[in-house]
Design a protein around this motif. Structure first.
Motif, PDB file in Angstrom:
ATOM      1  N   ALA A 168      43.155  47.180  41.877  1.00 31.11           N
ATOM      2  CA  ALA A 168      43.361  47.360  40.445  1.00 31.11           C
ATOM      3  C   ALA A 168      43.722  46.018  39.830  1.00 31.11           C
ATOM      4  N   ALA A 169      42.998  45.633  38.795  1.00 29.69           N
ATOM      5  CA  ALA A 169      43.236  44.350  38.133  1.00 29.69           C
ATOM      6  C   ALA A 169      42.795  44.466  36.680  1.00 29.69           C
ATOM      7  N   GLY A 170      43.068  43.425  35.899  1.00 30.57           N
ATOM      8  CA  GLY A 170      42.769  43.467  34.471  1.00 30.57           C
ATOM      9  C   GLY A 170      41.596  42.607  34.075  1.00 30.57           C
ATOM     10  N   GLY A 171      40.477  43.225  33.749  1.00 30.69           N
ATOM     11  CA  GLY A 171      39.322  42.497  33.249  1.00 30.69           C
ATOM     12  C   GLY A 171      38.245  42.238  34.277  1.00 30.69           C
ATOM     13  N   PRO A 172      37.000  42.036  33.812  1.00 25.89           N
ATOM     14  CA  PRO A 172      35.842  41.887  34.713  1.00 25.89           C
ATOM     15  C   PRO A 172      35.965  40.725  35.680  1.00 25.89           C
ATOM     16  N   ARG A 173      36.475  39.582  35.222  1.00 30.47           N
ATOM     17  CA  ARG A 173      36.569  38.428  36.115  1.00 30.47           C
ATOM     18  C   ARG A 173      37.466  38.726  37.310  1.00 30.47           C
ATOM     19  N   LYS A 174      38.596  39.356  37.071  1.00 30.44           N
ATOM     20  CA  LYS A 174      39.530  39.645  38.154  1.00 30.44           C
ATOM     21  C   LYS A 174      38.987  40.735  39.082  1.00 30.44           C
ATOM     22  N   LEU A 175      38.246  41.672  38.525  1.00 27.79           N
ATOM     23  CA  LEU A 175      37.629  42.693  39.359  1.00 27.79           C
ATOM     24  C   LEU A 175      36.601  42.071  40.296  1.00 27.79           C
ATOM     25  N   GLU A 176      35.850  41.117  39.808  1.00 28.17           N
ATOM     26  CA  GLU A 176      34.863  40.444  40.650  1.00 28.17           C
ATOM     27  C   GLU A 176      35.548  39.658  41.765  1.00 28.17           C
ATOM     28  N   VAL A 177      36.663  39.024  41.452  1.00 23.15           N
ATOM     29  CA  VAL A 177      37.430  38.318  42.485  1.00 23.15           C
ATOM     30  C   VAL A 177      37.866  39.286  43.578  1.00 23.15           C
ATOM     31  N   ALA A 178      38.360  40.448  43.185  1.00 22.52           N
ATOM     32  CA  ALA A 178      38.810  41.441  44.165  1.00 22.52           C
ATOM     33  C   ALA A 178      37.661  41.913  45.048  1.00 22.52           C
ATOM     34  N   ARG A 179      36.484  42.098  44.446  1.00 23.81           N
ATOM     35  CA  ARG A 179      35.314  42.489  45.243  1.00 23.81           C
ATOM     36  C   ARG A 179      34.988  41.418  46.277  1.00 23.81           C
ATOM     37  N   GLU A 180      35.014  40.169  45.852  1.00 23.43           N
ATOM     38  CA  GLU A 180      34.690  39.067  46.756  1.00 23.43           C
ATOM     39  C   GLU A 180      35.678  38.972  47.911  1.00 23.43           C
ATOM     40  N   LEU A 181      36.908  39.424  47.689  1.00 22.78           N
ATOM     41  CA  LEU A 181      37.923  39.384  48.739  1.00 22.78           C
ATOM     42  C   LEU A 181      37.800  40.546  49.714  1.00 22.78           C
ATOM     43  N   GLY A 182      36.918  41.508  49.402  1.00 23.63           N
ATOM     44  CA  GLY A 182      36.671  42.599  50.332  1.00 23.63           C
ATOM     45  C   GLY A 182      37.098  43.970  49.882  1.00 23.63           C
ATOM     46  N   ALA A 183      37.557  44.120  48.629  1.00 25.96           N
ATOM     47  CA  ALA A 183      37.960  45.440  48.155  1.00 25.96           C
ATOM     48  C   ALA A 183      36.781  46.406  48.180  1.00 25.96           C
ATOM     49  N   ASP A 184      37.054  47.642  48.587  1.00 26.46           N
ATOM     50  CA  ASP A 184      36.003  48.660  48.645  1.00 26.46           C
ATOM     51  C   ASP A 184      35.721  49.266  47.280  1.00 26.46           C
ATOM     52  N   GLU A 185      36.748  49.383  46.451  1.00 25.77           N
ATOM     53  CA  GLU A 185      36.615  49.910  45.106  1.00 25.77           C
ATOM     54  C   GLU A 185      37.446  49.033  44.170  1.00 25.77           C
ATOM     55  N   VAL A 186      37.018  48.926  42.919  1.00 23.17           N
ATOM     56  CA  VAL A 186      37.792  48.169  41.936  1.00 23.17           C
ATOM     57  C   VAL A 186      37.928  49.008  40.670  1.00 23.17           C
ATOM     58  N   VAL A 187      39.043  48.809  39.966  1.00 18.23           N
ATOM     59  CA  VAL A 187      39.283  49.547  38.742  1.00 18.23           C
ATOM     60  C   VAL A 187      40.080  48.657  37.791  1.00 18.23           C
ATOM     61  N   ASP A 188      39.754  48.741  36.512  1.00 18.78           N
ATOM     62  CA  ASP A 188      40.404  47.922  35.486  1.00 18.78           C
ATOM     63  C   ASP A 188      41.581  48.689  34.896  1.00 18.78           C
ATOM     64  N   TYR A 189      42.805  48.257  35.201  1.00 21.26           N
ATOM     65  CA  TYR A 189      43.963  49.002  34.710  1.00 21.26           C
ATOM     66  C   TYR A 189      44.307  48.690  33.247  1.00 21.26           C
ATOM     67  N   LEU A 190      43.459  47.896  32.597  1.00 19.55           N
ATOM     68  CA  LEU A 190      43.605  47.727  31.146  1.00 19.55           C
ATOM     69  C   LEU A 190      42.954  48.884  30.390  1.00 19.55           C
ATOM     70  N   GLU A 191      42.126  49.650  31.081  1.00 21.82           N
ATOM     71  CA  GLU A 191      41.490  50.809  30.462  1.00 21.82           C
ATOM     72  C   GLU A 191      42.437  52.001  30.506  1.00 21.82           C
ATOM     73  N   PRO A 192      42.572  52.754  29.428  1.00 21.74           N
ATOM     74  CA  PRO A 192      43.583  53.821  29.369  1.00 21.74           C
ATOM     75  C   PRO A 192      43.382  54.933  30.387  1.00 21.74           C
ATOM     76  N   ASP A 193      42.143  55.169  30.812  1.00 28.05           N
ATOM     77  CA  ASP A 193      41.878  56.276  31.749  1.00 28.05           C
ATOM     78  C   ASP A 193      41.632  55.784  33.176  1.00 28.05           C
TER      79      ASP A 193
END
Length: 311
Positions: A168-193
């Motif tokens: 869980a991270a805030g914004g597309p850039r940080k989500l892409e970083v998490a994917r590159e590090l090996g995360a199986d799923e990513v979610v933007d916690y700036l989104e209300p749902d």
């Protein structure tokens, strides 16, 4: 870099200081890189936090460089060695720093000095928190602030433990970083749902606190564990033991000892030297731009670790 009053980043001002001298049990380090943590920005702003110091002072709690001199009772063979060390909360934003020689960590030959500095605080924290949460192979683990200094390491460590990692991270850039590090799923916690996009999890590593931490708590399955280690939101998640018991989950609040934290630091350095753990250095600033480094961290736009380059 001097701190003469508490306030915004602009209160960090360059200036001269006498060269430090190693007393008994101490060492002087020629600093190449200084580590910056979120806690240091809070201290600069308000004077609150784990550091106790009288103004004016040179801030900075973690350095890496080469031992230049040692005091009485310290092995002279340390001179010339690459090391990283905490300073105790002051003196790190400088070309030379004096530290407790017992707190030095030799940097493995296979590890770059900047990577070792990036691991000094965050590596030990991530290793300690992972041991506390103890994710097992096949469990689902939620890592908050997954593109931050500690979070980026927790993603890697939890994945290596065999867990399915939800970042869980805030914004597309940080989500892409998490994917590159090996995360199986990513979610933007700036989104209300954002929590509606995640199935239940077994472990939450809460480095944000506040509303994000409380929302993550509600994702835990019965038997799950929540490890809170940070408050990037400005406040703890404030989940009570009664709430946790009512949902059949555990709030893990380990008590670190100096011996355990040293072991965790050494483990992080060894894992990185072996190529199994990669610190993410997202930003570098020259020493005289420490104010800009603090401002960048407080903007929430940074990823991974922020370092000051001294030499």
């Amino acid at each position: 870099m001097w701190l003469r009053e508490f306030g915004g980043p602009e209160v960090l001002v360059a200036g001269d200081a006498p060269d430090p001298v190693a007393g008994p049990g101490q060492a002087v380090v020629d600093v190449a890189f200084a580590n910056i943590t979120f806690v240091e920005t809070q201290f600069r702003a308000t004077g609150s936090g784990p550091f106790k110091a009288r103004l004016p002072m040179i801030p900075g709690n973690g350095v890496g460089g080469v031992v230049a001199a040692v005091g009485d009772g310290v092995d002279p063979g340390l001179v010339g060695r690459r090391v990283v060390s905490s300073t105790g909360g002051s003196g790190g934003y400088a070309e030379r720093a004096v530290v407790d020689a017992a707190g030095l960590y030799p940097v493995p030959d296979a590890l770059a000095l900047d990577a070792a500095v990036a691991l000094l605080a965050d590596g030990r924290t991530a290793t300690f928190e992972l041991r506390a949460g103890a994710p097992r192979a096949g469990e689902r683990v939620l890592v908050e602030a997954a593109a931050g200094g500690v979070g980026s390491l927790l993603v890697q460590l939890a994945k290596a433990a065999g867990a399915t990692v939800v970042a869980a991270a805030g914004g597309p850039r940080k989500l892409e970083v998490a994917r590159e590090l090996g995360a199986d799923e990513v979610v933007d916690y700036l989104e209300p749902d954002w929590t509606e996009k995640i199935d239940g999890v077994d472990v939450v590593f809460d480095g944000v606190g506040g509303a994000v931490g409380r929302a993550a708590f509600r994702l835990l399955r019965p038997g799950g564990r929540m490890v809170s280690y940070g408050l990037a939101s400005g406040e703890w998640s404030d989940v009570t033991e009664e709430e946790a018991a009512g949902r059949g989950v555990t709030l893990v609040r380990p008590a670190p000892t100096p011996e355990l934290m040293r072991e965790c630091t050494e483990s992080a350095l060894a894992e990185a030297a072996a190529g199994r753990l990669r610190p993410l250095i997202g930003q570098r600033f020259p020493l005289e731009r420490a104010a800009d480094a603090h401002a960048a961290i407080e903007s929430r736009a940074t990823v991974g670790k922020t370092l000051l380059e001294v030499r």
